[in-house]
Every structure is written in C-alpha cells, then in structure tokens.
Design a protein around this motif. Structure first.
Motif, PDB file in Angstrom:
ATOM      1  N   LEU A  55       0.914  -1.159  -0.172  1.00 28.19           N
ATOM      2  CA  LEU A  55       0.095   0.017  -0.210  1.00 28.19           C
ATOM      3  C   LEU A  55       0.856   1.255  -0.090  1.00 28.19           C
ATOM      4  N   ALA A  56       2.049   1.308   0.860  1.00 25.52           N
ATOM      5  CA  ALA A  56       2.854   2.392   0.759  1.00 25.52           C
ATOM      6  C   ALA A  56       3.440   2.699  -0.621  1.00 25.52           C
ATOM      7  N   VAL A  57       4.027   1.592  -1.061  1.00 26.79           N
ATOM      8  CA  VAL A  57       4.643   1.672  -2.497  1.00 26.79           C
ATOM      9  C   VAL A  57       3.675   2.327  -3.451  1.00 26.79           C
ATOM     10  N   GLY A  58       2.370   1.482  -3.485  1.00 28.96           N
ATOM     11  CA  GLY A  58       1.472   2.047  -4.291  1.00 28.96           C
ATOM     12  C   GLY A  58       1.000   3.567  -4.076  1.00 28.96           C
ATOM     13  N   MET A  59       1.008   3.751  -3.066  1.00 27.82           N
ATOM     14  CA  MET A  59       0.505   5.323  -2.682  1.00 27.82           C
ATOM     15  C   MET A  59       1.726   6.215  -3.086  1.00 27.82           C
ATOM     16  N   GLY A  60       2.972   5.739  -2.759  1.00 22.49           N
ATOM     17  CA  GLY A  60       4.182   6.450  -3.352  1.00 22.49           C
ATOM     18  C   GLY A  60       4.031   6.889  -4.952  1.00 22.49           C
ATOM     19  N   LEU A  61       3.933   5.601  -5.744  1.00 22.56           N
ATOM     20  CA  LEU A  61       4.081   5.844  -7.078  1.00 22.56           C
ATOM     21  C   LEU A  61       2.755   6.506  -7.563  1.00 22.56           C
ATOM     22  N   GLY A  62       1.464   6.760  -6.955  1.00 25.63           N
ATOM     23  CA  GLY A  62       0.371   7.598  -6.918  1.00 25.63           C
ATOM     24  C   GLY A  62       0.773   9.111  -6.657  1.00 25.63           C
ATOM     25  N   VAL A  63       1.670   9.423  -5.864  1.00 29.63           N
ATOM     26  CA  VAL A  63       1.953  10.761  -5.632  1.00 29.63           C
ATOM     27  C   VAL A  63       3.018  11.152  -6.510  1.00 29.63           C
ATOM     28  N   VAL A  64       3.814  10.459  -6.866  1.00 34.88           N
ATOM     29  CA  VAL A  64       4.819  10.702  -7.953  1.00 34.88           C
ATOM     30  C   VAL A  64       4.059  10.772  -9.352  1.00 34.88           C
ATOM     31  N   GLY A  65       3.310  10.235  -9.516  1.00 36.82           N
ATOM     32  CA  GLY A  65       2.298  10.426 -10.728  1.00 36.82           C
ATOM     33  C   GLY A  65       1.494  11.323 -10.956  1.00 36.82           C
TER      34      GLY A  65
END
Length: 140
Positions: A55-65
């Motif tokens: 979940l943290a990795v997915g959120m991080g990728l979402g923020v970068v995107g």
C-alpha cells in the motif's frame, strides 16, 4: 453519511444473526473455510506488514504520478490525483474502523457492538475535521 452508517450497522448485525442460525459448512470447502483463512491472514503480522508495504509503495507511485506528468500515457494527472485522494481516504477510514472493531472484538464485545464502536470512532474523526475546518480552515 448517517444513512450509510446505519446500513453498515444493520448489515453487520444481520450477518451476526445469520451466522448464529446456520453453523454448518456449506459445500466442500465452504464459506466458513474461506472466513477462517481470511481471519488467520488478518491476524498474521507478516501479512499485515506486506499489505502495508504494498500500500505504501502504491501510494508513493500515485503521488509521483500525480505530481509529475503521470505514470501512464493518456491518463490525466487530475484523474490520478482524485483516485489517489479517494484511495488515501478509504485507507484511513478502513484503518480507523478496523482497528477499533478488532480491538473491541478482542475485549469481548459482540459484533454489532464492535461495529458501533468503529462507527462512533469514524464519526468523532469526521466531527473533528469539520471543527478544524470551521476554526482553522485547514481543508480545501
């Protein structure tokens, strides 16, 4: 919002009544076995840690995107920001509700009572956000 909370409360209390009525396993494997596996996975700290990490990795990728030009060609950045905000809100609500629900169940409360505690916690957080908005103007 209150209507949704009432529906959740009623569904949880009905589910508890149905579980009391039929205690046999339905079919080979059955629903009970799946519930037992899900409960075992939810109680396993390794599974919870892995879920949090994903979940943290997915959120991080979402923020970068959302901050950059997007991760996928053709997906608007505004849509990605809305999806990210909705996902983050859902995770926060699920975390607060599940935490208070699980703690209440472990302390001996019934299913409907634990749902009531979880909904009460969510309503207190909701009221705190409204009060912070009115006093400080922190949201939006």
């Amino acid at each position: 919002m209150a209507g949704v909370l009432i529906v959740v409360f009623m569904a949880a209390s009905r589910r508890g009544q149905k579980a009391d009525e039929s205690s046999e396993v339905t079919g080979p494997g059955g629903w009970r076995r799946l519930q037992d596996r899900l409960h075992a996975a939810a109680d396993d700290p390794g599974v919870l840690a892995l879920g949090f990490l994903l979940l943290a990795v997915g959120m991080g990728l979402g923020v970068v995107g959302a901050v950059g030009d997007g991760l996928v060609e053709g997906v608007p950045v505004d849509l990605l920001a809305v999806v990210l905000g909705a996902t983050l809100s859902l995770v926060l609500v699920a975390y607060l509700f599940w935490g208070t629900y699980a703690a209440s169940r472990r302390r001996g409360l019934g299913n409907a009572q634990a749902v009531g505690v979880g909904i009460g916690t969510l309503s207190l957080v909701f009221l705190a956000v409204i009060a912070a908005q009115l006093v400080f103007g922190v949201v939006g």
